[in-house]
Design an enzyme around this catalytic site. Structure first.
Site, PDB file in Angstrom:
ATOM      1  N   ASP A  30       0.847  -1.196   0.000  1.00 38.44           N
ATOM      2  CA  ASP A  30       0.000   0.000   0.000  1.00 38.44           C
ATOM      3  C   ASP A  30       0.874   1.234   0.000  1.00 38.44           C
ATOM      4  O   ASP A  30       2.004   1.207   0.484  1.00 38.44           O
ATOM      5  CB  ASP A  30      -0.953   0.014   1.201  1.00 38.44           C
ATOM      6  CG  ASP A  30      -2.244   0.764   0.880  1.00 38.44           C
ATOM      7  OD1 ASP A  30      -3.269   0.112   0.604  1.00 38.44           O
ATOM      8  OD2 ASP A  30      -2.207   2.016   0.887  1.00 38.44           O
ATOM      9  N   THR A  86     -11.523   2.415  -7.228  1.00 35.83           N
ATOM     10  CA  THR A  86     -12.002   2.965  -8.509  1.00 35.83           C
ATOM     11  C   THR A  86     -13.252   3.792  -8.205  1.00 35.83           C
ATOM     12  O   THR A  86     -14.358   3.416  -8.598  1.00 35.83           O
ATOM     13  CB  THR A  86     -12.317   1.838  -9.517  1.00 35.83           C
ATOM     14  OG1 THR A  86     -13.141   0.843  -8.852  1.00 35.83           O
ATOM     15  CG2 THR A  86     -11.075   1.161 -10.032  1.00 35.83           C
ATOM     16  N   PHE A 152     -15.960 -10.660  -5.927  1.00 37.73           N
ATOM     17  CA  PHE A 152     -17.381 -10.592  -5.594  1.00 37.73           C
ATOM     18  C   PHE A 152     -17.636 -10.625  -4.085  1.00 37.73           C
ATOM     19  O   PHE A 152     -18.772 -10.775  -3.657  1.00 37.73           O
ATOM     20  CB  PHE A 152     -18.134 -11.753  -6.265  1.00 37.73           C
ATOM     21  CG  PHE A 152     -18.056 -11.715  -7.765  1.00 37.73           C
ATOM     22  CD1 PHE A 152     -18.863 -10.850  -8.491  1.00 37.73           C
ATOM     23  CD2 PHE A 152     -17.153 -12.512  -8.462  1.00 37.73           C
ATOM     24  CE1 PHE A 152     -18.785 -10.790  -9.876  1.00 37.73           C
ATOM     25  CE2 PHE A 152     -17.077 -12.467  -9.851  1.00 37.73           C
ATOM     26  CZ  PHE A 152     -17.893 -11.599 -10.563  1.00 37.73           C
ATOM     27  N   LEU A 153     -16.580 -10.486  -3.271  1.00 39.62           N
ATOM     28  CA  LEU A 153     -16.800 -10.583  -1.823  1.00 39.62           C
ATOM     29  C   LEU A 153     -17.663  -9.436  -1.321  1.00 39.62           C
ATOM     30  O   LEU A 153     -17.698  -8.369  -1.904  1.00 39.62           O
ATOM     31  CB  LEU A 153     -15.468 -10.622  -1.068  1.00 39.62           C
ATOM     32  CG  LEU A 153     -14.482  -9.458  -1.145  1.00 39.62           C
ATOM     33  CD1 LEU A 153     -14.883  -8.293  -0.291  1.00 39.62           C
ATOM     34  CD2 LEU A 153     -13.106  -9.942  -0.738  1.00 39.62           C
ATOM     35  N   CYS A 263     -19.698   0.033  -3.329  1.00 36.81           N
ATOM     36  CA  CYS A 263     -19.792  -0.577  -4.662  1.00 36.81           C
ATOM     37  C   CYS A 263     -21.044  -0.202  -5.449  1.00 36.81           C
ATOM     38  O   CYS A 263     -20.938   0.373  -6.531  1.00 36.81           O
ATOM     39  CB  CYS A 263     -19.673  -2.093  -4.543  1.00 36.81           C
ATOM     40  SG  CYS A 263     -18.039  -2.602  -3.979  1.00 36.81           S
ATOM     41  N   LYS A 324     -24.276  -1.074   6.120  1.00 35.67           N
ATOM     42  CA  LYS A 324     -24.863  -2.354   6.501  1.00 35.67           C
ATOM     43  C   LYS A 324     -24.116  -2.875   7.730  1.00 35.67           C
ATOM     44  O   LYS A 324     -23.112  -2.267   8.146  1.00 35.67           O
ATOM     45  CB  LYS A 324     -24.818  -3.360   5.356  1.00 35.67           C
ATOM     46  CG  LYS A 324     -23.425  -3.782   4.955  1.00 35.67           C
ATOM     47  CD  LYS A 324     -23.504  -4.928   3.961  1.00 35.67           C
ATOM     48  CE  LYS A 324     -22.137  -5.431   3.589  1.00 35.67           C
ATOM     49  NZ  LYS A 324     -22.155  -6.547   2.695  1.00 35.67           N
TER      50      LYS A 324
HETATM   51  P1  NAD Z   1     -10.052   0.564  -0.429  1.00 34.66           P
HETATM   52  O1  NAD Z   1     -10.173   2.021  -0.593  1.00 34.66           O
HETATM   53  O2  NAD Z   1     -10.469  -0.063   0.859  1.00 34.66           O
HETATM   54  O3  NAD Z   1      -8.523   0.115  -0.686  1.00 34.66           O
HETATM   55  C1  NAD Z   1      -7.760   0.583  -1.742  1.00 34.66           C
HETATM   56  C2  NAD Z   1      -6.324   0.684  -1.242  1.00 34.66           C
HETATM   57  O4  NAD Z   1      -5.468   0.972  -2.345  1.00 34.66           O
HETATM   58  C3  NAD Z   1      -6.098   1.812  -0.227  1.00 34.66           C
HETATM   59  O5  NAD Z   1      -5.538   1.286   0.955  1.00 34.66           O
HETATM   60  C4  NAD Z   1      -5.131   2.765  -0.937  1.00 34.66           C
HETATM   61  O6  NAD Z   1      -4.222   3.395  -0.054  1.00 34.66           O
HETATM   62  C5  NAD Z   1      -4.412   1.804  -1.886  1.00 34.66           C
HETATM   63  N1  NAD Z   1      -3.760   2.453  -3.015  1.00 34.66           N
HETATM   64  C6  NAD Z   1      -4.249   3.380  -3.847  1.00 34.66           C
HETATM   65  N2  NAD Z   1      -3.335   3.726  -4.767  1.00 34.66           N
HETATM   66  C7  NAD Z   1      -2.235   2.986  -4.515  1.00 34.66           C
HETATM   67  C8  NAD Z   1      -0.949   2.888  -5.119  1.00 34.66           C
HETATM   68  N3  NAD Z   1      -0.611   3.649  -6.163  1.00 34.66           N
HETATM   69  N4  NAD Z   1      -0.068   2.034  -4.600  1.00 34.66           N
HETATM   70  C9  NAD Z   1      -0.388   1.264  -3.544  1.00 34.66           C
HETATM   71  N5  NAD Z   1      -1.588   1.308  -2.921  1.00 34.66           N
HETATM   72  C10 NAD Z   1      -2.491   2.170  -3.398  1.00 34.66           C
HETATM   73  O7  NAD Z   1     -10.842  -0.083  -1.644  1.00 34.66           O
HETATM   74  P2  NAD Z   1     -11.621  -1.483  -1.671  1.00 34.66           P
HETATM   75  O8  NAD Z   1     -12.946  -1.336  -1.021  1.00 34.66           O
HETATM   76  O9  NAD Z   1     -10.713  -2.576  -1.256  1.00 34.66           O
HETATM   77  O10 NAD Z   1     -11.912  -1.598  -3.246  1.00 34.66           O
HETATM   78  C11 NAD Z   1     -10.889  -1.826  -4.179  1.00 34.66           C
HETATM   79  C12 NAD Z   1     -11.507  -2.204  -5.509  1.00 34.66           C
HETATM   80  O11 NAD Z   1     -12.220  -3.434  -5.385  1.00 34.66           O
HETATM   81  C13 NAD Z   1     -12.521  -1.199  -6.038  1.00 34.66           C
HETATM   82  O12 NAD Z   1     -12.458  -1.168  -7.438  1.00 34.66           O
HETATM   83  C14 NAD Z   1     -13.844  -1.780  -5.604  1.00 34.66           C
HETATM   84  O13 NAD Z   1     -14.921  -1.372  -6.431  1.00 34.66           O
HETATM   85  C15 NAD Z   1     -13.590  -3.259  -5.743  1.00 34.66           C
HETATM   86  N6  NAD Z   1     -14.406  -4.105  -4.877  1.00 34.66           N
HETATM   87  C16 NAD Z   1     -14.672  -3.719  -3.596  1.00 34.66           C
HETATM   88  C17 NAD Z   1     -15.441  -4.547  -2.784  1.00 34.66           C
HETATM   89  C18 NAD Z   1     -15.772  -4.138  -1.366  1.00 34.66           C
HETATM   90  O14 NAD Z   1     -16.658  -4.740  -0.788  1.00 34.66           O
HETATM   91  N7  NAD Z   1     -15.115  -3.157  -0.783  1.00 34.66           N
HETATM   92  C19 NAD Z   1     -15.919  -5.772  -3.276  1.00 34.66           C
HETATM   93  C20 NAD Z   1     -15.598  -6.138  -4.577  1.00 34.66           C
HETATM   94  C21 NAD Z   1     -14.837  -5.300  -5.376  1.00 34.66           C
END
Ligand code: NAD
Length: 432
Positions: A30, A86, A152-153, A263, A324
């Site tokens: 990260d 994203t 899909f979690l 999401c 939720k």
């Molecule tokens: P999040 O914001 O919790 O985590 C993203 C992480 O990426 C952050 O810790 C951020 O510091 C890090 N980051 C950003 N740029 C970086 C870089 N250049 N180098 C290293 N680290 C970097 O996001 P999330 O909820 O885990 O979601 C991530 C992706 O997965 C999104 O596209 C989301 O739509 C998708 N997704 C999320 C879920 C969910 O339930 N949260 C489920 C399925 C898919």
């Protein structure tokens, strides 16, 4: 296998810990130095049941590592997962892919041998093509393969969802990558997960179409619940009656507040933007977004009605503020649109959330966090049950509120109207 998760958030940390637990060598990267330092000390940045134990166990045995050094970690790994955010792009409805493209440029600096680069982040159709082009600017084609493997979690059940997924979707035409990934996921496939190999674009769209469909299901039952309220029918009976049809299914068919979270709101908007780009009108999803946006206004109107429009100086307690239960995620939680409107009308808000005080609410005037349920509901006028946590399900309201005039608005229908009536508590649910 040697894996590297870039982005250690809900997706990167959960999937990284689970892959490590399946016997792989995983490095979670990260850019947030604080987050990585805390993880090395066993401090978990998010609330997710079971995650702390899993992270600690695998960090201790060396299969899970944490780092801020992307180039070194990419060099050491065979499979790179992009798990960065994203979000919705400012002033637009499309996905902001800045973080994804930045990571792609970082990755290409460290490719010395064949790497599989996977987008686990939810990305619009053709993003994989873009990433491939970015890397091709510096690296020869036979040194890498860009694959889509959407996640899909669900937050709150993330470890179970990752470990026992309904399906694993791999978007690639590259046979070698597909073989390696099938092997990586073989422990989950042997437990019953369906493995689907499709094109990269199809995999990208499967994720958006799935989220848009689930958002549609929630919105559909919410609108049916609006009708139920007018005709003296219980919306839960409709959910049960419909859900027993295996073509429909009972999940995501319970009425409640507007859908929120990190999401559904952003992904429904982003798929519309993608469709616009390809001159396609996704009218169903457009009306789902509109209906969901109206929902918080509609429920707020109900609050006004319940309080007979006398909001000034009313003490209103929110039980649960996340979108939720079983998560600390506040992103697009419906209470974030309701609370400011209530304080504007002069209400005083107390809230309790099992995951603690929220930075999104700390700067709001007349919004106070209570450390437990009892102090949150004490001498309140209206209790809004906003989130369905288990510890909200057996509250002794009569004893703990300490006045006789309080009202309950249960946005999750976790209590029985009949039992509330028996106790002479003024109680309102949804779709009843
Ligand atoms: P999040 O914001 O919790 O985590 C993203 C992480 O990426 C952050 O810790 C951020 O510091 C890090 N980051 C950003 N740029 C970086 C870089 N250049 N180098 C290293 N680290 C970097 O996001 P999330 O909820 O885990 O979601 C991530 C992706 O997965 C999104 O596209 C989301 O739509 C998708 N997704 C999320 C879920 C969910 O339930 N949260 C489920 C399925 C898919």
């Amino acid at each position: 296998m040697k894996l590297c998760m870039i982005g250690t958030g809900y997706v990167g940390l959960v999937s990284g810990a689970c892959f490590a637990d399946l016997g792989n060598d995983v490095i979670c990267i990260d850019r947030d130095v604080n987050k990585i330092n805390n993880l090395k000390k066993g401090i978990i940045p998010i609330y997710e049941p079971g995650l702390e134990e899993l992270v600690k166990k695998n960090y201790k045995n060396g299969s899970l590592k944490f780092s801020t050094n992307i180039s070194e970690s990419v060099r050491k790994s065979d499979i790179i997962f992009i798990c960065v955010g994203t979000p919705t792009k400012k002033n637009t409805t499309g996905a902001d892919l800045t973080q994804v493209y930045k990571v792609a440029k970082e990755i290409r600096k460290s490719i010395l041998k064949f790497k599989i680069i996977i987008t686990k982040s939810t990305v619009p159709v053709t993003t994989g093509d873009e990433i491939e082009q970015i890397i091709l600017q510096k690296i020869a084609k036979n040194f890498f393969s860009v694959v889509s493997n959407p996640e899909f979690l669900r937050e709150g059940e993330a470890i179970r969802d990752f470990t026992y997924p309904d399906r694993i979707v791999i978007g690639t035409n590259d046979k070698k990558s597909n073989k390696i990934l099938k092997n990586l996921y073989s422990p989950l496939i042997s437990k019953g997960a369906k493995y689907i190999n499709t094109s990269r674009r199809a995999a990208e769209l499967i994720k958006y179409a799935s989220n848009a469909f689930l958002a549609t299901k929630i919105t559909f039952i919410n609108e049916i619940a609006n009708l139920c309220e007018k005709i003296d029918v219980n919306a839960e009976d409709i959910s049960i009656g419909m859900g027993l049809d295996t073509r429909i299914g009972s999940r995501f068919l319970r009425t409640g507040p507007a859908y929120g979270g990190s999401c559904f709101p952003k992904d429904t908007k982003a798929i519309i933007t993608t469709a616009d780009k390809f001159k396609t009108n996704l009218s169903v999803i457009k009306s789902v977004i509109k209906s969901n946006e109206n929902r918080s206004t509609l429920l707020l109107k109900r609050v006004f009605q319940i309080l007979k429009n006398k909001i000034k100086n009313k003490k209103i307690c929110f039980l649960g503020v996340t979108f939720k239960a079983n998560t600390d995620d506040m992103r697009d939680s419906s209470c974030l649109s309701m609370i400011p409107k209530l304080i504007k009308k002069g209400a005083k808000i107390n809230y309790y959330d099992p995951t603690g005080e929220k930075k999104e609410l700390t700067n709001l005037k007349n919004v106070f966090f209570s450390k437990d349920i009892k102090s949150a509901i004490n001498s309140t006028d209206l209790i809004i049950i906003h989130t369905e946590w288990n510890n909200f399900k057996s509250i002794n309201f009569k004893k703990d509120v300490g006045n006789n005039k309080f009202i309950i608005f249960d946005m999750r229908n976790i209590y029985s109207s009949t039992k509330m009536k028996e106790q002479k508590i003024k109680y309102f649910g949804i779709g009843r």
